[in-house]
Motif scaffolding. Structure first.
Motif, PDB file in Angstrom:
ATOM      1  N   GLU A   1     113.604  48.228   3.499  1.00 43.59           N
ATOM      2  CA  GLU A   1     113.273  47.797   2.140  1.00 43.59           C
ATOM      3  C   GLU A   1     112.760  46.358   2.143  1.00 43.59           C
ATOM      4  O   GLU A   1     111.771  46.026   1.463  1.00 43.59           O
ATOM      5  CB  GLU A   1     114.521  47.929   1.272  1.00 43.59           C
ATOM      6  CG  GLU A   1     114.309  47.751  -0.213  1.00 43.59           C
ATOM      7  CD  GLU A   1     115.609  48.006  -0.968  1.00 43.59           C
ATOM      8  OE1 GLU A   1     115.571  48.731  -1.964  1.00 43.59           O
ATOM      9  OE2 GLU A   1     116.667  47.477  -0.548  1.00 43.59           O
TER      10      GLU A   1
ATOM     11  N   ARG B   1     109.074  45.050   0.883  1.00 43.23           N
ATOM     12  CA  ARG B   1     108.995  44.106  -0.237  1.00 43.23           C
ATOM     13  C   ARG B   1     108.458  42.738   0.182  1.00 43.23           C
ATOM     14  O   ARG B   1     108.099  41.929  -0.685  1.00 43.23           O
ATOM     15  CB  ARG B   1     110.363  43.980  -0.908  1.00 43.23           C
ATOM     16  CG  ARG B   1     110.802  45.264  -1.621  1.00 43.23           C
ATOM     17  CD  ARG B   1     111.996  45.080  -2.533  1.00 43.23           C
ATOM     18  NE  ARG B   1     112.309  46.323  -3.244  1.00 43.23           N
ATOM     19  CZ  ARG B   1     111.657  46.784  -4.301  1.00 43.23           C
ATOM     20  NH1 ARG B   1     110.650  46.079  -4.805  1.00 43.23           N
ATOM     21  NH2 ARG B   1     112.003  47.927  -4.874  1.00 43.23           N
TER      22      ARG B   1
ATOM     23  N   LEU C   1     110.574  52.397  -4.174  1.00 41.97           N
ATOM     24  CA  LEU C   1     109.613  51.912  -3.183  1.00 41.97           C
ATOM     25  C   LEU C   1     108.333  52.739  -3.207  1.00 41.97           C
ATOM     26  O   LEU C   1     107.225  52.202  -3.127  1.00 41.97           O
ATOM     27  CB  LEU C   1     110.234  51.944  -1.782  1.00 41.97           C
ATOM     28  CG  LEU C   1     111.341  50.941  -1.464  1.00 41.97           C
ATOM     29  CD1 LEU C   1     111.883  51.185  -0.065  1.00 41.97           C
ATOM     30  CD2 LEU C   1     110.834  49.507  -1.582  1.00 41.97           C
TER      31      LEU C   1
ATOM     32  N   GLU D   1     106.408  51.738  -6.406  1.00 42.73           N
ATOM     33  CA  GLU D   1     105.925  50.357  -6.482  1.00 42.73           C
ATOM     34  C   GLU D   1     104.894  50.012  -5.413  1.00 42.73           C
ATOM     35  O   GLU D   1     104.067  49.118  -5.602  1.00 42.73           O
ATOM     36  CB  GLU D   1     107.108  49.387  -6.363  1.00 42.73           C
ATOM     37  CG  GLU D   1     108.052  49.392  -7.550  1.00 42.73           C
ATOM     38  CD  GLU D   1     109.245  48.478  -7.319  1.00 42.73           C
ATOM     39  OE1 GLU D   1     109.035  47.335  -6.837  1.00 42.73           O
ATOM     40  OE2 GLU D   1     110.385  48.914  -7.586  1.00 42.73           O
TER      41      GLU D   1
END
Length: 447
Positions: free
Chosen positions: A285, A289, A318, A321
């Motif tokens: 993650e 990001r 995720l 986005e």
């Protein structure tokens, strides 16, 4: 398939009429089995040997088995149709493979099973064979886990926490034999499987010299061990040559430009531990990001962990986005697609064993998401580093640094060439028409 399939009587009759009583039984079960056993099967067939393929059913659906059988041209002659929990499947293989052996011996033939690596199938077929006084050929024998000593990890984790982590020092430690110790029980249950397989083996086909040393230290006779290389080289080279037929970039055009991280977590010790899985999920993650392109390949164990540990909503976020830089996909059915995409990777972060070998062959940096690895040769050679699942920021930084580390790409293939040819040649010169590769005590003592 829902029922056991035994070898066809007519086929066994043809084998019996060939003048060669040896029947080579290639046992397969998982994707790595299929990939690594297929070149051995092809080599035996090219020499005119009597060959049967026995599928235990451990991996059974199209993505894990069916498409790859077709891709590698493997015809199934026996199927054990196992099902259920781990212990049940083990018992079924032991019992049902005995019936396969019985059908071969009843035709007046001598079975020689080929088991691979550290799978449940390797162990259980080995047990079944041993109980029938049949010895196996162990393909990729002797793989043992090397793990950095606790003080090594503690030092680098403390340095990282203090903002003093030295990547070059870490790389040097990963490449030093003194860093490591033997004795880990992980991966589970694979380290058990490979050790049991060894006890049922008449010929140990070691992939590298390091592994030969492990086998010798455990007391296996030197004349039963030969370093032949790793048959994954043969399969990977074939897939590279076939990569122009890959269709995966049509489905995921973002991958064609390269520079992405292939990420996969599926080992039981990582997926069944909420602490470890949390570290590995959050490291991924973090990478997404902070601007990295990531391809997450999800297997059965991954899916179960995502749901059981409560990560489904975060995963969906995720996907929503980062549609251009985060791809979430289930395992792909064709090996040519897998290899074509691997060639585009900046780094592969994985807890797989076989992928560590494939990355060495392809010259792609590898980060192994475990405390140790049973492919220690890839660490010592300098193409692989460990990222233990204890701190998400540590794991993410190791992956980012590895992606830009040229020395990880320039190791060269450590697993040899034409391994299948070497392996089969070694087996054929050891065969006894009555015993296969089983050695009686009289034969061993030359009495």
């Amino acid at each position: 398939m829902t029922h056991t399939l035994l070898p066809d009587a007519e086929l066994l009759s043809r084998f019996a009429a060939s003048g060669d009583r040896i029947v080579h039984i290639i046992a397969i079960a998982t994707k790595p089995d299929i990939i690594k056993q297929a070149p051995v099967y092809a080599e035996l067939k090219s020499r005119g040997a009597n060959v049967l393929v026995c599928h235990t059913g451990q991996h059974y659906d199209e993505n894990y088995s069916g498409a790859m059988l077709e891709e590698f041209g493997l015809e199934i002659h026996a199927h054990l149709a196992i099902d259920g929990p781990l212990a049940t499947k083990t018992a079924q293989i032991i019992e049902r493979f005995s019936h396969v052996l019985d059908s071969v011996t009843a035709a007046g033939l001598t079975p020689v099973p080929y088991i691979h690596g550290d799978t449940l199938t390797s162990m259980a077929v080995g047990v079944s064979s041993y109980l029938n006084r049949v010895a196996c050929v162990h393909v990729e024998a002797g793989i043992r886990t090397l793990t950095p000593k606790g003080e090594i990890y503690r030092k680098f984790l403390a340095d990282h926490a203090a903002g003093q982590f030295d990547w070059n020092e870490y790389l040097a430690a990963m490449r030093a034999e003194a860093t490591y110790e033997l004795g880990s029980r992980e991966p589970f249950p694979e380290q058990f499987n490979t050790r049991v397989s060894e006890a049922a083996t008449g010929f140990h086909a070691a992939p590298v010299e390091l592994v030969r040393g492990f086998l010798l230290s455990e007391g296996f006779p030197p004349e039963t061990i030969e370093v032949v290389g790793n048959s994954v080289v043969d399969a990977t080279r074939a897939a590279v040559a076939d990569a122009e037929r890959a269709t995966i970039f049509g489905k995921y055009p973002q991958l064609a430009s390269g520079d992405f991280i292939r990420y996969c977590v599926h080992r039981r010790e990582n997926t069944e531990s909420v602490a470890r899985f949390t570290v590995l999920f959050e490291a991924m993650e973090t990478l997404v990001r902070t601007g990295s392109s990531v391809l997450l390949i999800s297997l059965f164990g991954t899916e179960a962990a995502i749901d059981e540990h409560g990560f489904r909503d975060r995963l969906d976020a995720l996907v929503a986005e980062f549609p251009e830089t985060f791809i979430y996909s289930h395992v792909w059915p064709n090996y040519r697609d897998v290899v074509a995409a691997m060639l585009k990777c900046s780094v592969v972060a994985t807890d797989s064993g076989s992928m560590q070998e494939e990355m060495n062959i392809l010259g792609v940096p590898c980060v192994t998401l475990r405390f140790g690895t049973d492919r220690g040769e890839s660490l010592l050679a300098g193409g692989n580093v460990l990222a233990p699942p204890v701190n998400k920021d540590f794991v993410a930084e190791i992956i980012q640094l590895a992606a830009s580390e040229e020395s990880l790409r320039n190791v060269g293939n450590i697993y040899g060439e034409t391994a299948s040819e070497s392996l089969v040649a070694e087996v054929l010169k050891r065969l006894d028409q009555d015993w296969g590769v089983f050695v009686t005590e009289e034969q061993r003592l030359k009495l």
